[in-house]
Design an enzyme around this catalytic site. Sequence first.
Site, short mmCIF file in Angstrom:
data_model
loop_
_atom_site.label_atom_id
_atom_site.label_comp_id
_atom_site.label_asym_id
_atom_site.label_seq_id
_atom_site.Cartn_x
_atom_site.Cartn_y
_atom_site.Cartn_z
N ARG A 8 37.26 41.62 33.32
CA ARG A 8 38.44 41.04 32.67
C ARG A 8 38.09 40.38 31.34
NH1 ARG A 8 43.74 38.93 34.12
NH2 ARG A 8 44.13 36.87 33.24
N VAL A 50 47.54 38.92 28.58
CA VAL A 50 46.94 39.47 29.78
C VAL A 50 47.48 38.62 30.93
CG1 VAL A 50 44.80 39.97 31.02
CG2 VAL A 50 44.88 40.18 28.52
N SER A 51 48.27 39.24 31.79
CA SER A 51 48.99 38.49 32.82
C SER A 51 48.04 37.81 33.80
CB SER A 51 49.93 39.43 33.58
OG SER A 51 50.87 40.02 32.73
N ALA A 52 48.56 36.84 34.51
CA ALA A 52 47.79 36.16 35.54
C ALA A 52 47.29 37.17 36.57
CB ALA A 52 48.64 35.09 36.23
N GLN A 58 49.03 40.63 38.56
CA GLN A 58 48.53 41.98 38.32
C GLN A 58 48.15 42.65 39.64
OE1 GLN A 58 45.55 40.77 35.32
NE2 GLN A 58 46.56 42.16 33.90
#
Length: 423
Positions: free
Chosen positions: A55, A89-91, A95
């Site tokens: 990530r 960038v989503s949590a 995701q």
Amino acid sequence: MAVAIKGALKVASSSSTSAADSRTDRLRNVLVDELLAMGKITSSRVEAAFRTVPRHAFVPAGTPLEDVYHVDKSVITKTDEHGAHLSSVSATYIQARMIEQAGVDAGMRVLEVGSGGYNAALLAEVVGAAGAVVSVDIDADITERATALLEAAGYGDRVTVAQADASLGVPDAGIFDRILVTAGAWDLPAALLEHLAPDGVIVVPLRMNGVTRTIAFRHAADHLVSTSTELAGFVPMQGVGARPERIFRLPDGKGRHVSLRFDTGAPQDIHLLDGVLAAERTAVWSSVAVAGSESFADVYLWFAGFLPGFCLLAADAGTDLHGERDWFPFGVVRGDSFAYFAFRPAAVEGRSELGARAYGAHGAEAATAMVEQIRAWDRHARGGPEPTFAFWPTGTAPDAVVGDVAVLDKTSGRLTISWPTAS
């Protein structure tokens, strides 16, 4: 001496890199363990993807690793000139949950709407070599960034990135088993749904009068029906699919404002609220109490479906509303008055009573309207199963509305929210 120094520096650099890699691996595995414990990851393929994809390779340089590998922290990647968030960038929890909601599996073709790179890499790991992932975004800056990051992380030949407004369809993209929309959507455009296979699933963060739920939909004859939902917030969709809110700023006479935000049902004459914050505040209480550990998020969704004049509120620092311990950003407008959701300590220790506070000559009426819906939620929906969502494209007609069913008109069709009777 010089050679020895160079060698020492090289060894130190290698050692430092190894230590950094070890730390990111550890943080990533701790995160995955937490997602498993929370039930956000439920399949082995999704677990393996989250343990594999780095990530930190998809967020801005300098982002603290504790934020990168946090279970519920999103990382902003682009803002506009006013500081509004355009891409993120989503949590991690959402995701993981969205991929599980979609039921993504090996060999599937998956369309991701809203690029960033990381989520597409996760999807590539889940579908494997026999599958395909296409990631689209309306913003050329975002697609260029996603392309570069995917290439650098080793996914350049496993994900196709394209610039397109998905609300208008994706040229030559074909049909997909799964579609994941990673931007807040107000509607389900027909051109996007044309990409969904007859037995496919689309997962979309759908906005309903300002309240968002991430909903998984499947085809059911001539419409779509939900199979699961999740609480989440997302950066709003851009392009044709955007739905700008109407925002009204009420001055408090001291240079500060309270803002009322509507995506539907905005008042025709907002000037009726001129000077309303100078009026004496009133309150109406519901006698409905909740425990400190109890979630009552569905009451907001109930408001969105059944409370005419429903809106979201924001208050400047220094206003009476800002920082109020018992204040939540949900309100309702009635003519020259408005009320907002509130709570206070209940008679039973550890519980809070729900209600509404209000401003304006008819504030008590506005507060009463909100309190009546709190009581209705308590009678009909509290403690029961989650509601079922159905989307009826233009040209189709919802089933007969019986019981607690909210109906929301969208550009491309009609959304119904059906609440089962609480046990």
